[in-house]
Design an enzyme around this catalytic site. Structure first.
Site, PDB file in Angstrom:
ATOM      1  N   HIS A   1      -0.746   0.424 -11.375  1.00  0.00           N
ATOM      2  CA  HIS A   1      -0.011   1.198 -10.495  1.00  0.00           C
ATOM      3  C   HIS A   1      -0.843   2.650 -10.869  1.00  0.00           C
ATOM      4  O   HIS A   1      -0.888   3.774 -10.152  1.00  0.00           O
ATOM      5  CB  HIS A   1       1.278   1.278 -10.532  1.00  0.00           C
ATOM      6  CG  HIS A   1       1.954   1.949  -9.327  1.00  0.00           C
ATOM      7  ND1 HIS A   1       1.852   1.445  -8.073  1.00  0.00           N
ATOM      8  CD2 HIS A   1       2.520   3.353  -9.045  1.00  0.00           C
ATOM      9  CE1 HIS A   1       2.445   2.193  -7.220  1.00  0.00           C
ATOM     10  NE2 HIS A   1       2.785   3.366  -7.780  1.00  0.00           N
TER      11      HIS A   1
ATOM     12  N   ARG B   1      -0.948  -0.191  -3.756  1.00  0.00           N
ATOM     13  CA  ARG B   1      -0.609  -0.799  -4.511  1.00  0.00           C
ATOM     14  C   ARG B   1      -0.919  -2.100  -4.919  1.00  0.00           C
ATOM     15  O   ARG B   1      -1.757  -2.820  -3.990  1.00  0.00           O
ATOM     16  CB  ARG B   1       1.178  -0.995  -4.077  1.00  0.00           C
ATOM     17  CG  ARG B   1       1.917   0.448  -3.505  1.00  0.00           C
ATOM     18  CD  ARG B   1       3.392  -0.320  -3.142  1.00  0.00           C
ATOM     19  NE  ARG B   1       3.865   1.263  -2.520  1.00  0.00           N
ATOM     20  CZ  ARG B   1       3.938   2.109  -1.456  1.00  0.00           C
ATOM     21  NH1 ARG B   1       2.932   1.263  -0.514  1.00  0.00           N
ATOM     22  NH2 ARG B   1       4.726   2.942  -1.461  1.00  0.00           N
TER      23      ARG B   1
ATOM     24  N   TYR C   1       2.980  14.587  -7.909  1.00  0.00           N
ATOM     25  CA  TYR C   1       1.475  14.772  -8.155  1.00  0.00           C
ATOM     26  C   TYR C   1       1.368  16.165  -8.293  1.00  0.00           C
ATOM     27  O   TYR C   1       0.214  16.467  -9.141  1.00  0.00           O
ATOM     28  CB  TYR C   1       0.735  13.915  -7.141  1.00  0.00           C
ATOM     29  CG  TYR C   1       0.869  12.621  -7.071  1.00  0.00           C
ATOM     30  CD1 TYR C   1       0.569  11.791  -8.523  1.00  0.00           C
ATOM     31  CD2 TYR C   1       1.407  11.855  -6.049  1.00  0.00           C
ATOM     32  CE1 TYR C   1       0.766  10.333  -8.376  1.00  0.00           C
ATOM     33  CE2 TYR C   1       1.715  10.782  -6.101  1.00  0.00           C
ATOM     34  CZ  TYR C   1       1.537   9.879  -7.215  1.00  0.00           C
ATOM     35  OH  TYR C   1       1.594   8.370  -7.311  1.00  0.00           O
TER      36      TYR C   1
ATOM     37  N   LYS D   1       5.066  -1.320   1.707  1.00  0.00           N
ATOM     38  CA  LYS D   1       6.367  -1.165   1.278  1.00  0.00           C
ATOM     39  C   LYS D   1       7.026  -0.506   2.484  1.00  0.00           C
ATOM     40  O   LYS D   1       6.596   0.387   3.000  1.00  0.00           O
ATOM     41  CB  LYS D   1       6.331  -0.154   0.058  1.00  0.00           C
ATOM     42  CG  LYS D   1       7.451  -0.144  -0.717  1.00  0.00           C
ATOM     43  CD  LYS D   1       7.560   0.813  -1.798  1.00  0.00           C
ATOM     44  CE  LYS D   1       9.011   0.773  -2.411  1.00  0.00           C
ATOM     45  NZ  LYS D   1       9.036   1.776  -3.575  1.00  0.00           N
TER      46      LYS D   1
ATOM     47  N   ARG E   1      -3.460   3.883  -8.471  1.00  0.00           N
ATOM     48  CA  ARG E   1      -2.644   4.845  -7.389  1.00  0.00           C
ATOM     49  C   ARG E   1      -2.151   5.992  -7.702  1.00  0.00           C
ATOM     50  O   ARG E   1      -2.620   7.105  -7.084  1.00  0.00           O
ATOM     51  CB  ARG E   1      -1.569   3.981  -6.801  1.00  0.00           C
ATOM     52  CG  ARG E   1      -0.815   4.538  -5.779  1.00  0.00           C
ATOM     53  CD  ARG E   1       0.121   3.541  -5.080  1.00  0.00           C
ATOM     54  NE  ARG E   1       1.146   3.986  -4.222  1.00  0.00           N
ATOM     55  CZ  ARG E   1       1.127   3.976  -3.218  1.00  0.00           C
ATOM     56  NH1 ARG E   1       0.042   3.708  -2.433  1.00  0.00           N
ATOM     57  NH2 ARG E   1       2.062   4.850  -2.078  1.00  0.00           N
TER      58      ARG E   1
ATOM     59  N   HIS F   1       4.031   7.193   1.732  1.00  0.00           N
ATOM     60  CA  HIS F   1       5.271   7.485   1.510  1.00  0.00           C
ATOM     61  C   HIS F   1       6.128   8.157   2.512  1.00  0.00           C
ATOM     62  O   HIS F   1       5.787   8.824   3.480  1.00  0.00           O
ATOM     63  CB  HIS F   1       4.996   8.961   0.499  1.00  0.00           C
ATOM     64  CG  HIS F   1       4.699   8.633  -0.986  1.00  0.00           C
ATOM     65  ND1 HIS F   1       3.863   9.475  -1.802  1.00  0.00           N
ATOM     66  CD2 HIS F   1       4.548   7.445  -1.474  1.00  0.00           C
ATOM     67  CE1 HIS F   1       3.638   8.794  -2.889  1.00  0.00           C
ATOM     68  NE2 HIS F   1       4.082   7.457  -2.710  1.00  0.00           N
TER      69      HIS F   1
END
Length: 372
Positions: A306, A204, A341, A229, A309, A332
């Site tokens: 982004h 990120r 994806y 994150k 990514r 994640h």
């Protein structure tokens, strides 16, 4: 209605209300107050201690304020900040929740104690109908209100909102050729390395600008992401083809810093991508670097920093990398987030055969049909 407003002309706060012996008695009890017979109102000096007394005394009578006028020292949201510290919230989460709460208070002109559930509903409706705010932002506001009014203040112990349907949008993914053209559009070595590492490791923008030199493991081709994150540490990969270019960048980085700072200051600067002073590169600067590079590369897609990514994850999936491993590299919490994806990976879609292609007789019959 009781209104409490600041006047920059004399640097005083003015308190106005319809005559009431009870309210007059309260106004008199607060020190340094002054009654203005012509305007029939009370005024108080711009002193946080005095203002705090006014707010506390009149809160039970539903006083109306403008939050931006109230000095921070009055601490009308001290309980909120204390709760976020106790729960170790990230700066971004705290900032987002605070923004939603302070906008609610500005909309209602109320102190938190005077807010009602109907005020929450009106404000959320205002976001949708008047301001056209996206569903994701409305959901963020809801989460902020549940946290503050239900969990922290316990003002509405049963507070909940109806389930909200949020549209699922697929990201526009850069092809390998488009990604390469963006890198080649950057003559500046530092700017190019910033984007290369972001794509190489699936970072990120906030993660890449906060990389330290010590986070790069050139022997193992790994990158350590500290407090990403969700305040989670993780490791991700570093392209072996990037190693030599990265070593050259580190030399240029040190040389450029020595032109502006002393040797000791340079040695003490930990950031892989230093910004002004001893701070890392600003996030807005990083985003502008990508935007300018995409423009120079004539990328027609709607992309942002982004997108690197997204490209990292999609290209790995197209190369056959296991989805769970991609989840780990991206950091994640749930594989469901990574599964998006699978919907944009070109190789997976290209390998799917249409059922019509499995019925040769249907195609032959179609050719034999006469034109009408």
């Amino acid at each position: 209605m009781i209104k409490f407003r600041y006047s920059p002309e004399d640097n005083r706060f003015y308190l106005r209300f319809h005559f009431s012996k009870t309210l007059v008695s309260i106004a008199k009890s607060i020190p340094k107050g002054c009654y203005h017979s012509i305007d029939q109102c009370w005024s108080y000096p711009n002193d946080p201690i005095i203002i705090k007394q006014v707010l506390h005394a009149f809160a039970v009578h539903d006083i109306r304020i403008l939050p931006k006028e109230i000095p921070k020292q009055c601490g009308i949201l001290d309980d909120f900040f204390k709760a976020t510290r106790e729960r170790n919230f990230s700066f971004r989460t705290t900032k987002t929740y605070y923004s939603n709460i302070i906008q609610l208070l500005a909309f209602t002109e109320k102190l938190p104690v005077n807010v009602k559930t109907s005020d929450l509903d009106k404000y959320l409706d205002h976001l949708v109908t008047e301001r056209g705010v996206k569903a994701a932002s409305v959901r963020s506001a809801r989460q902020a209100f549940i946290f503050y009014f239900r969990e922290v203040r316990q003002q509405f112990t049963q507070l909940k909102f109806p389930r909200m349907m949020i549209g699922s949008k697929l990201p526009e993914v850069l092809s390998a050729e488009e990604t390469s053209s963006i890198f080649n559009a950057l003559p500046n070595r530092k700017h190019k390395m910033l984007l290369l590492i972001s794509y190489s490791s699936g970072l990120r923008v906030s993660e890449v600008i906060h990389l330290k030199i010590t986070d790069i493991d050139l022997k193992r081709n790994m990158v350590r992401v500290g407090q990403g994150k969700g305040k989670k540490d993780r490791y991700t990969i570093l392209a072996s083809s990037l190693i030599e270019e990265l070593k050259e960048y580190l030399k240029v980085r040190e040389y450029n810093l020595l032109l502006k700072h002393s040797y000791n200051e340079v040695r003490a600067n930990p950031w892989l991508f230093p910004g002004s002073g001893s701070r890392p590169l600003h996030i807005r600067t990083a985003e502008a670097i990508f935007t300018n590079a995409a423009k120079k590369a004539n990328i027609g897609k709607k992309v942002s920093f982004h997108s690197l990514r997204h490209a990292f994850a999609t290209h790995l999936l197209e190369l056959g990398t296991d989805l769970r491993m991609i989840q780990t590299l991206l950091g994640h919490a749930s594989v469901r987030t990574t599964q998006i994806y699978t919907k944009v990976a070109r190789s997976r879609l290209e390998n799917i055969v249409s059922p019509l292609d499995r019925i040769p007789s249907a195609k032959e019959n179609t050719k034999l049909l006469p034109d009408k």
